[in-house]
Design a protein around this motif. Structure first.
Motif, PDB file in Angstrom:
ATOM      1  N   ALA A 105       0.728  -1.062  -0.246  1.00 15.74           N
ATOM      2  CA  ALA A 105       0.199  -0.670   0.156  1.00 15.74           C
ATOM      3  C   ALA A 105       0.322   0.875   0.337  1.00 15.74           C
ATOM      4  O   ALA A 105       1.716   1.933   1.195  1.00 15.74           O
ATOM      5  CB  ALA A 105      -1.046  -0.233   1.171  1.00 15.74           C
ATOM      6  N   TRP A 106       1.842   1.789  -0.997  1.00 20.35           N
ATOM      7  CA  TRP A 106       2.188   2.915  -1.198  1.00 20.35           C
ATOM      8  C   TRP A 106       1.639   4.157  -1.392  1.00 20.35           C
ATOM      9  O   TRP A 106       0.071   4.295  -2.299  1.00 20.35           O
ATOM     10  CB  TRP A 106       2.596   2.829  -2.403  1.00 20.35           C
ATOM     11  CG  TRP A 106       4.014   0.985  -2.250  1.00 20.35           C
ATOM     12  CD1 TRP A 106       3.634  -0.273  -3.137  1.00 20.35           C
ATOM     13  CD2 TRP A 106       4.891   1.246  -1.737  1.00 20.35           C
ATOM     14  NE1 TRP A 106       4.638  -0.860  -2.426  1.00 20.35           N
ATOM     15  CE2 TRP A 106       5.417   0.435  -1.576  1.00 20.35           C
ATOM     16  CE3 TRP A 106       5.827   1.985  -0.618  1.00 20.35           C
ATOM     17  CZ2 TRP A 106       6.930  -0.549  -1.094  1.00 20.35           C
ATOM     18  CZ3 TRP A 106       7.295   1.851  -0.553  1.00 20.35           C
ATOM     19  CH2 TRP A 106       8.052   0.777  -0.175  1.00 20.35           C
ATOM     20  N   GLU A 107       1.551   5.356  -1.073  1.00 19.69           N
ATOM     21  CA  GLU A 107       1.984   6.883  -0.514  1.00 19.69           C
ATOM     22  C   GLU A 107       2.773   7.549  -1.314  1.00 19.69           C
ATOM     23  O   GLU A 107       3.946   7.028  -0.773  1.00 19.69           O
ATOM     24  CB  GLU A 107       0.909   6.743   0.444  1.00 19.69           C
ATOM     25  CG  GLU A 107      -0.705   6.181   0.784  1.00 19.69           C
ATOM     26  CD  GLU A 107      -0.940   6.940   1.546  1.00 19.69           C
ATOM     27  OE1 GLU A 107      -1.847   7.948   1.878  1.00 19.69           O
ATOM     28  OE2 GLU A 107      -2.099   5.454   2.059  1.00 19.69           O
ATOM     29  N   ALA A 108       2.878   8.635  -1.060  1.00 23.01           N
ATOM     30  CA  ALA A 108       3.158   9.796  -1.537  1.00 23.01           C
ATOM     31  C   ALA A 108       3.435  10.707  -0.694  1.00 23.01           C
ATOM     32  O   ALA A 108       2.297  11.179  -0.775  1.00 23.01           O
ATOM     33  CB  ALA A 108       3.266  10.712  -3.191  1.00 23.01           C
ATOM     34  N   ALA A 109       4.762  11.126  -0.086  1.00 25.08           N
ATOM     35  CA  ALA A 109       4.598  12.482   1.092  1.00 25.08           C
ATOM     36  C   ALA A 109       4.271  13.239   0.191  1.00 25.08           C
ATOM     37  O   ALA A 109       4.695  13.971  -1.192  1.00 25.08           O
ATOM     38  CB  ALA A 109       6.340  11.795   1.533  1.00 25.08           C
ATOM     39  N   PRO A 110       4.257  14.250   0.636  1.00 27.34           N
ATOM     40  CA  PRO A 110       4.231  15.567   0.004  1.00 27.34           C
ATOM     41  C   PRO A 110       5.126  15.707  -0.873  1.00 27.34           C
ATOM     42  O   PRO A 110       5.417  16.833  -2.331  1.00 27.34           O
ATOM     43  CB  PRO A 110       4.305  16.902   1.201  1.00 27.34           C
ATOM     44  CG  PRO A 110       3.417  16.565   2.088  1.00 27.34           C
ATOM     45  CD  PRO A 110       4.068  14.678   2.274  1.00 27.34           C
ATOM     46  N   ASP A 111       6.659  15.209  -1.043  1.00 29.50           N
ATOM     47  CA  ASP A 111       7.502  16.027  -1.748  1.00 29.50           C
ATOM     48  C   ASP A 111       7.607  14.608  -2.663  1.00 29.50           C
ATOM     49  O   ASP A 111       8.958  14.338  -3.841  1.00 29.50           O
ATOM     50  CB  ASP A 111       8.945  15.725  -0.813  1.00 29.50           C
ATOM     51  CG  ASP A 111      10.027  14.861  -0.677  1.00 29.50           C
ATOM     52  OD1 ASP A 111       8.802  13.645  -0.271  1.00 29.50           O
ATOM     53  OD2 ASP A 111      10.585  14.811  -0.268  1.00 29.50           O
ATOM     54  N   GLY A 112       6.722  14.089  -2.705  1.00 31.91           N
ATOM     55  CA  GLY A 112       6.478  12.453  -3.691  1.00 31.91           C
ATOM     56  C   GLY A 112       7.722  11.184  -3.583  1.00 31.91           C
ATOM     57  O   GLY A 112       7.384  10.398  -3.580  1.00 31.91           O
ATOM     58  N   THR A 113       8.215  11.386  -2.006  1.00 31.27           N
ATOM     59  CA  THR A 113       8.067  10.428  -2.020  1.00 31.27           C
ATOM     60  C   THR A 113       7.760   9.450  -1.068  1.00 31.27           C
ATOM     61  O   THR A 113       7.001   9.102  -0.733  1.00 31.27           O
ATOM     62  CB  THR A 113       9.930  10.661  -0.656  1.00 31.27           C
ATOM     63  OG1 THR A 113      10.918  11.806  -0.767  1.00 31.27           O
ATOM     64  CG2 THR A 113      10.354   9.336  -0.058  1.00 31.27           C
ATOM     65  N   PRO A 114       8.046   7.585  -1.393  1.00 34.62           N
ATOM     66  CA  PRO A 114       7.168   7.269  -1.620  1.00 34.62           C
ATOM     67  C   PRO A 114       7.137   6.260  -0.093  1.00 34.62           C
ATOM     68  O   PRO A 114       8.878   5.666   0.422  1.00 34.62           O
ATOM     69  CB  PRO A 114       7.314   6.139  -3.228  1.00 34.62           C
ATOM     70  CG  PRO A 114       8.807   6.554  -3.539  1.00 34.62           C
ATOM     71  CD  PRO A 114       9.089   7.931  -2.922  1.00 34.62           C
ATOM     72  N   TYR A 115       6.362   6.255   0.653  1.00 29.96           N
ATOM     73  CA  TYR A 115       6.654   5.098   1.576  1.00 29.96           C
ATOM     74  C   TYR A 115       4.786   3.902   2.069  1.00 29.96           C
ATOM     75  O   TYR A 115       4.027   4.274   1.354  1.00 29.96           O
ATOM     76  CB  TYR A 115       6.337   6.054   3.100  1.00 29.96           C
ATOM     77  CG  TYR A 115       4.827   7.226   3.456  1.00 29.96           C
ATOM     78  CD1 TYR A 115       3.555   6.841   3.665  1.00 29.96           C
ATOM     79  CD2 TYR A 115       3.935   8.013   2.382  1.00 29.96           C
ATOM     80  CE1 TYR A 115       2.658   7.361   4.500  1.00 29.96           C
ATOM     81  CE2 TYR A 115       3.358   9.005   2.442  1.00 29.96           C
ATOM     82  CZ  TYR A 115       2.889   8.475   3.474  1.00 29.96           C
ATOM     83  OH  TYR A 115       1.098   8.682   3.478  1.00 29.96           O
ATOM     84  N   LEU A 116       5.263   3.361   2.793  1.00 28.21           N
ATOM     85  CA  LEU A 116       4.195   2.125   2.773  1.00 28.21           C
ATOM     86  C   LEU A 116       3.261   2.715   3.277  1.00 28.21           C
ATOM     87  O   LEU A 116       3.764   2.743   5.396  1.00 28.21           O
ATOM     88  CB  LEU A 116       5.386   0.786   3.215  1.00 28.21           C
ATOM     89  CG  LEU A 116       4.619  -0.451   3.311  1.00 28.21           C
ATOM     90  CD1 LEU A 116       3.963  -0.716   2.071  1.00 28.21           C
ATOM     91  CD2 LEU A 116       5.350  -1.518   3.165  1.00 28.21           C
ATOM     92  N   ARG A 117       2.459   3.046   3.583  1.00 29.89           N
ATOM     93  CA  ARG A 117       1.429   3.086   4.747  1.00 29.89           C
ATOM     94  C   ARG A 117       1.020   2.194   5.895  1.00 29.89           C
ATOM     95  O   ARG A 117       1.391   2.674   6.945  1.00 29.89           O
ATOM     96  CB  ARG A 117      -0.395   3.357   3.805  1.00 29.89           C
ATOM     97  CG  ARG A 117      -1.370   3.791   5.031  1.00 29.89           C
ATOM     98  CD  ARG A 117      -2.517   3.992   4.147  1.00 29.89           C
ATOM     99  NE  ARG A 117      -2.976   2.654   3.837  1.00 29.89           N
ATOM    100  CZ  ARG A 117      -3.355   2.390   2.598  1.00 29.89           C
ATOM    101  NH1 ARG A 117      -3.211   3.255   1.762  1.00 29.89           N
ATOM    102  NH2 ARG A 117      -3.630   1.495   2.246  1.00 29.89           N
ATOM    103  N   ASP A 118       1.390   1.005   5.409  1.00 28.81           N
ATOM    104  CA  ASP A 118       0.860  -0.279   6.786  1.00 28.81           C
ATOM    105  C   ASP A 118       2.437  -0.807   7.037  1.00 28.81           C
ATOM    106  O   ASP A 118       2.873  -1.839   8.054  1.00 28.81           O
ATOM    107  CB  ASP A 118       0.171  -1.153   6.288  1.00 28.81           C
ATOM    108  CG  ASP A 118       0.719  -1.966   5.124  1.00 28.81           C
ATOM    109  OD1 ASP A 118       1.805  -1.754   4.606  1.00 28.81           O
ATOM    110  OD2 ASP A 118       0.151  -3.073   4.991  1.00 28.81           O
TER     111      ASP A 118
END
Length: 169
Positions: A105-118
């Motif tokens: 479940a990937w999302e993007a931080a405001p600067d575009g950096t992807p992170y795994l939500r869980d």
């Protein structure tokens, strides 16, 4: 009768054999660089300092993430949950590029950096500096934010495979 003897192990082979006994949390390092997402499974990650809050990650020069990280991209260190083995596998080995984000479940931080939500925890870092050493680059990031979710149950890499952490006592 002929006795078979094996050649002595090199120091590098001894190091590799010894490190198989060191259980490490499995992480996926991610970044946004030159208009695309990058990801790589790793275990060579450590806290560096609490003042200033910082982490270090070690990235092989042959890894696709080496260029973006040494190119001063901001990055995220995502500690995987024990149920994230599929995410680890997608972000390593033969899977390349954007396909590494096909699991999780990937999302993007405001600067575009992807992170795994869980993820167990996600550490958002700005590139501070890096040092090339041997086959790797040691990248130091200033931690700018942390998120976490779920109970503490990290995916561990031990003796060439995945394991779960077990609490004693």
């Amino acid at each position: 009768m002929n006795e078979v003897t094996s050649a002595p192990l090199t120091i590098a082979e001894q190091l590799r054999a010894g490190l198989r006994r060191l259980g490490k949390a499995v992480v996926v390092i991610t970044c946004w660089h030159e208009g695309r997402r990058w990801a790589m499974t790793a275990t060579a990650v450590s806290e560096l300092s609490m003042d200033p809050p910082s982490l270090l990650v070690c990235v092989n020069k042959s890894a696709s993430l080496h260029g973006p990280l040494t190119g001063k991209a901001n990055f995220c260190v995502n500690i995987l949950h024990a149920d994230h083995a599929h995410v680890s596998q997608a972000c390593s080995g033969k899977v390349k590029g954007e396909e590494r984000f096909s699991q999780g479940a990937w999302e993007a931080a405001p600067d575009g950096t992807p992170y795994l939500r869980d993820a167990q925890a996600s550490f958002f870092c700005t590139h501070e500096t890096h040092v090339e050493y041997g086959t790797h680059a040691v990248v130091i990031g200033a931690v700018t934010g942390v998120s976490w979710s779920g109970d503490v149950d990290p995916l561990i890499y031990l003796d060439g495979g995945y394991a779960r952490a077990a609490r004693l006592g």
